[in-house]
Write an enzyme that holds these catalytic residues in place. Structure first.
Site, PDB file in Angstrom:
ATOM      1  N   CYS A 143      -1.720  -0.174   7.584  1.00 10.35           N
ATOM      2  CA  CYS A 143      -1.076   0.989   7.477  1.00 10.35           C
ATOM      3  C   CYS A 143      -1.615   1.840   8.734  1.00 10.35           C
ATOM      4  O   CYS A 143      -0.346   1.999   9.505  1.00 10.35           O
ATOM      5  CB  CYS A 143      -2.353   1.329   5.856  1.00 10.35           C
ATOM      6  SG  CYS A 143      -1.999   0.902   4.673  1.00 10.35           S
ATOM      7  N   CYS A 173      -6.053   1.694   6.493  1.00 10.67           N
ATOM      8  CA  CYS A 173      -6.559   0.271   6.569  1.00 10.67           C
ATOM      9  C   CYS A 173      -5.950   0.268   7.565  1.00 10.67           C
ATOM     10  O   CYS A 173      -5.015   1.139   8.519  1.00 10.67           O
ATOM     11  CB  CYS A 173      -6.354  -0.345   6.230  1.00 10.67           C
ATOM     12  SG  CYS A 173      -4.560  -1.048   5.415  1.00 10.67           S
ATOM     13  N   HIS A 214       1.162  -1.284  -0.004  1.00 10.87           N
ATOM     14  CA  HIS A 214       0.516  -0.132   0.019  1.00 10.87           C
ATOM     15  C   HIS A 214       0.736   1.275  -0.366  1.00 10.87           C
ATOM     16  O   HIS A 214       1.690   1.261   0.272  1.00 10.87           O
ATOM     17  CB  HIS A 214      -1.006  -0.285   1.228  1.00 10.87           C
ATOM     18  CG  HIS A 214      -2.044  -0.898   1.397  1.00 10.87           C
ATOM     19  ND1 HIS A 214      -2.806  -0.554   1.663  1.00 10.87           N
ATOM     20  CD2 HIS A 214      -1.919  -1.749   0.915  1.00 10.87           C
ATOM     21  CE1 HIS A 214      -4.188  -1.816   1.995  1.00 10.87           C
ATOM     22  NE2 HIS A 214      -3.511  -2.702   1.087  1.00 10.87           N
ATOM     23  N   GLU A 247       1.045   3.691   1.508  1.00 11.85           N
ATOM     24  CA  GLU A 247       1.031   3.726   3.396  1.00 11.85           C
ATOM     25  C   GLU A 247       2.903   3.387   3.509  1.00 11.85           C
ATOM     26  O   GLU A 247       3.226   3.940   4.265  1.00 11.85           O
ATOM     27  CB  GLU A 247       0.449   4.023   4.121  1.00 11.85           C
ATOM     28  CG  GLU A 247      -0.916   5.045   3.870  1.00 11.85           C
ATOM     29  CD  GLU A 247      -1.778   4.019   3.621  1.00 11.85           C
ATOM     30  OE1 GLU A 247      -3.541   4.383   3.300  1.00 11.85           O
ATOM     31  OE2 GLU A 247      -1.584   3.274   2.340  1.00 11.85           O
TER      32      GLU A 247
END
Length: 142
Positions: free
Chosen positions: A79, A76, A46, A48
């Protein structure tokens, strides 16, 4: 947030879900990244997570004290957990994520009393632009 949006646009061009992230410290950009789960064949890639890794390498420290992360989409749980481990000071995001957002939409891990770190959160910055990128991407996929 405009830098994060530019990253999200790069993700969309690459066929990735258009999410971008940037980490800032003392008004200096430490790192910028976008989703690469498909390109990297990695469910943890991701924006992040990637930006946290880059910033930690840039700083030479896994603790990213006094930093702000800008993300185009509410993060999420995975993260947010990484942000807690990195000791991020502040998270600013664009669009809310009613399906998996972990700083207020579904749950709020950023201020959970039993966790060893908390950080401030502000949502809605460039929310319309962030949401439009996501909606356009998914509309084209359907």
């Amino acid at each position: 947030m405009q830098l994060a949006l530019a990253q999200a646009e790069q993700a969309a061009i690459a066929g990735e879900v258009p999410v971008g992230a940037v980490i800032i410290a003392a008004d200096q950009k430490l790192a910028a990244a976008h989703n690469r789960t498909i390109l990297n064949q990695d469910p943890t890639a991701h924006a992040e997570i990637l930006v946290l890794r880059q910033a930690a390498q840039h700083q030479g420290n896994h603790r990213l004290l006094d930093t702000t992360i800008y993300i185009t989409l509410e993060p999420c749980a995975m993260c947010v957990g990484a942000m807690i481990q990195a000791r991020i000071q502040r998270c600013i995001y664009g669009a809310s994520d009613p399906k998996s957002g972990a700083v207020g939409s579904v749950l709020d891990l950023s201020a959970h009393a039993k966790l060893n770190h908390s950080f401030s959160v502000a949502g809605g910055l460039f929310a319309a632009e962030s949401a439009t990128l996501l909606q356009t991407f998914f509309k084209a996929r359907r």
